[in-house]
Design a protein around this motif. Sequence first.
Motif, PDB file in Angstrom:
ATOM      1  N   GLU A   8       0.923  -1.220   0.083  1.00  0.00           N
ATOM      2  CA  GLU A   8      -0.130   0.026  -0.185  1.00  0.00           C
ATOM      3  C   GLU A   8       1.008   1.261   0.068  1.00  0.00           C
ATOM      4  OE1 GLU A   8      -2.884  -0.161   2.991  1.00  0.00           O
ATOM      5  OE2 GLU A   8      -3.789  -1.827   2.166  1.00  0.00           O
ATOM      6  N   LYS A   9       1.951   1.212   0.823  1.00  0.00           N
ATOM      7  CA  LYS A   9       2.783   2.399   0.953  1.00  0.00           C
ATOM      8  C   LYS A   9       3.470   2.733  -0.343  1.00  0.00           C
ATOM      9  CE  LYS A   9       5.420   5.364   3.102  1.00  0.00           C
ATOM     10  NZ  LYS A   9       6.519   5.807   1.951  1.00  0.00           N
ATOM     11  N   LEU A  10       3.877   1.571  -1.052  1.00  0.00           N
ATOM     12  CA  LEU A  10       4.571   1.929  -2.270  1.00  0.00           C
ATOM     13  C   LEU A  10       3.726   2.142  -3.738  1.00  0.00           C
ATOM     14  CD1 LEU A  10       7.178   1.083  -0.619  1.00  0.00           C
ATOM     15  CD2 LEU A  10       8.193   0.287  -2.770  1.00  0.00           C
ATOM     16  N   THR A  11       2.497   1.526  -3.492  1.00  0.00           N
ATOM     17  CA  THR A  11       1.669   1.740  -4.609  1.00  0.00           C
ATOM     18  C   THR A  11       0.381   3.100  -4.300  1.00  0.00           C
ATOM     19  OG1 THR A  11       0.028   0.322  -3.836  1.00  0.00           O
ATOM     20  CG2 THR A  11       1.682  -0.619  -5.247  1.00  0.00           C
ATOM     21  N   ALA A  12       0.640   3.754  -3.333  1.00  0.00           N
ATOM     22  CA  ALA A  12      -0.225   4.862  -2.998  1.00  0.00           C
ATOM     23  C   ALA A  12       0.277   5.918  -4.101  1.00  0.00           C
ATOM     24  CB  ALA A  12       0.217   5.365  -1.513  1.00  0.00           C
ATOM     25  N   GLY A 146      10.605   5.460   2.082  1.00  0.00           N
ATOM     26  CA  GLY A 146      10.543   4.865   3.310  1.00  0.00           C
ATOM     27  C   GLY A 146       9.372   3.777   3.352  1.00  0.00           C
ATOM     28  N   ILE A 147       9.749   2.282   3.808  1.00  0.00           N
ATOM     29  CA  ILE A 147       8.719   1.416   3.915  1.00  0.00           C
ATOM     30  C   ILE A 147       7.827   2.058   4.913  1.00  0.00           C
ATOM     31  CG2 ILE A 147       8.310  -0.914   4.329  1.00  0.00           C
ATOM     32  CD1 ILE A 147      11.035  -1.660   3.029  1.00  0.00           C
ATOM     33  N   GLU A 148       8.423   2.458   5.941  1.00  0.00           N
ATOM     34  CA  GLU A 148       7.576   3.138   7.025  1.00  0.00           C
ATOM     35  C   GLU A 148       7.087   4.340   6.730  1.00  0.00           C
ATOM     36  OE1 GLU A 148       6.798   2.080  10.406  1.00  0.00           O
ATOM     37  OE2 GLU A 148       7.256   0.178   9.427  1.00  0.00           O
ATOM     38  N   ASN A 149       6.144   4.919   7.193  1.00  0.00           N
ATOM     39  CA  ASN A 149       5.644   6.256   7.100  1.00  0.00           C
ATOM     40  C   ASN A 149       6.701   7.193   7.912  1.00  0.00           C
ATOM     41  OD1 ASN A 149       3.242   6.044   5.390  1.00  0.00           O
ATOM     42  ND2 ASN A 149       2.090   5.310   6.881  1.00  0.00           N
TER      43      ASN A 149
END
Length: 417
Positions: A8-12, A146-149
């Motif tokens: 989700e983070k990377l496809t946002a 960042g994988i983390e926000n």
Amino acid sequence: MRYSLFGEKLTARSGILQLMEDLGHALARPGKVYMLGGGNPAHIPQMDAVWRSRMEAILRDGDSFEHMVADYDAPRGKESFLEAVAGFLREEYGWDIGPENVAITNGSQSAFFFLFNMFAGPRADGTTRKILLPVVPEYVGYADQGIENDMFVGARPTIDTIDAHTFKYHVDFDHLVIDESIAAVCVSRPTNPTGNVLTDDEVERLSDIARQNDIPLLIDNAYGMPFPGIIFSDVSPIWRHGIILSMSLSKLGLPGVRTGIVVADSPIIEALSGVNAIASLANGSLGQVLTEPLFRDRTILTLSREVVRPFYERRAAQAREWISQYFPADLDYSIHSSEGSIFLWIWFRALSADSAELYRRLKERGVIIVPGEYFFFGIDEDWGHSRQCIRLNYCHNEQDVRAGIRIIGDEARRLSA
Ligand code: PLP
């Protein structure tokens, strides 16, 4: 389709992805488009000729071509290339390094993705660490890595007024906070988007602070010394233990071959190659094979000094000249001191709307720039300055840059109070 949190983070749909798509659509529309956006380096004919003749030499040289395309390299890179790069840096600059201090990645963008996530984020001890950017605005390409926000903490620089139409950012050492929550410090030098080059003194102070806190200092040298050498001020290439120096063949004229070069202490290089092996198995060989002899015979230095730097320095001066010629006399603007990179960073101090609105209006008139907002990440406070700047790539077609600058001046004047 359901994705993991990582997915989700990377496809946002990041702001910059939308902007890049928007730029693509703008280029495809009918009518004249003046392209002053994007990060592509120029095609310098002498450099294109070097790559072509190197490729011809590889094709003529026994089975070099077959080895280049039909063998996997080790995850760290091609051994002979690592030796050539380490030898070049050791002999030219006296750095205490060998091939064990060098790793190749598929572009330096990948190196930053790996390094940021290796250092920052949640740790086994339950703490979470971040990357400190000592001068924001900073390279937008880091923002979503960042994988983390919330991986970044950005620091506001001080602004030094050089003359009526020139300013420069400096690290605000008085307010720079480094505590347990910081995993590493990172700065691009020259900086994309501003063309700022941190002074040697600033780099040394940052390196000392990082060392005192037992964390690395990452220096993104994509435009820097010794290659491609797109630096117009008098500074030195710096590496010492504790610094992770990232270099790239892209701005030398080879963005398509995707070759990043990382110089660091050997345990970091070993760790980085481990990540490389998992994510990519091995790196593309083309950039390494094309440039290895240029490192060995130092042609890389001559080309950087005699072809690449003069080309960009001339184009930057030309663009500044057009700005002073075409911007209306009553327009309140200031350009960041142009010390390197392929961009000019312009601050419209009296803008009555934000730079995103200026971007939209310019796009309507066929001029593509990048609004400055995107480069101010990692800072929570509201800073009016972050909405008053634009980035302009000056290295495309000269007539387009000239015409684009005229329209920018006109539109910025209309939008200024
Ligand atoms: N760092 C900076 C400051 C950049 O401007 C760029 C590309 O524009 C990169 C890193 C990534 O370059 P590459 O992945 O082509 O080496």
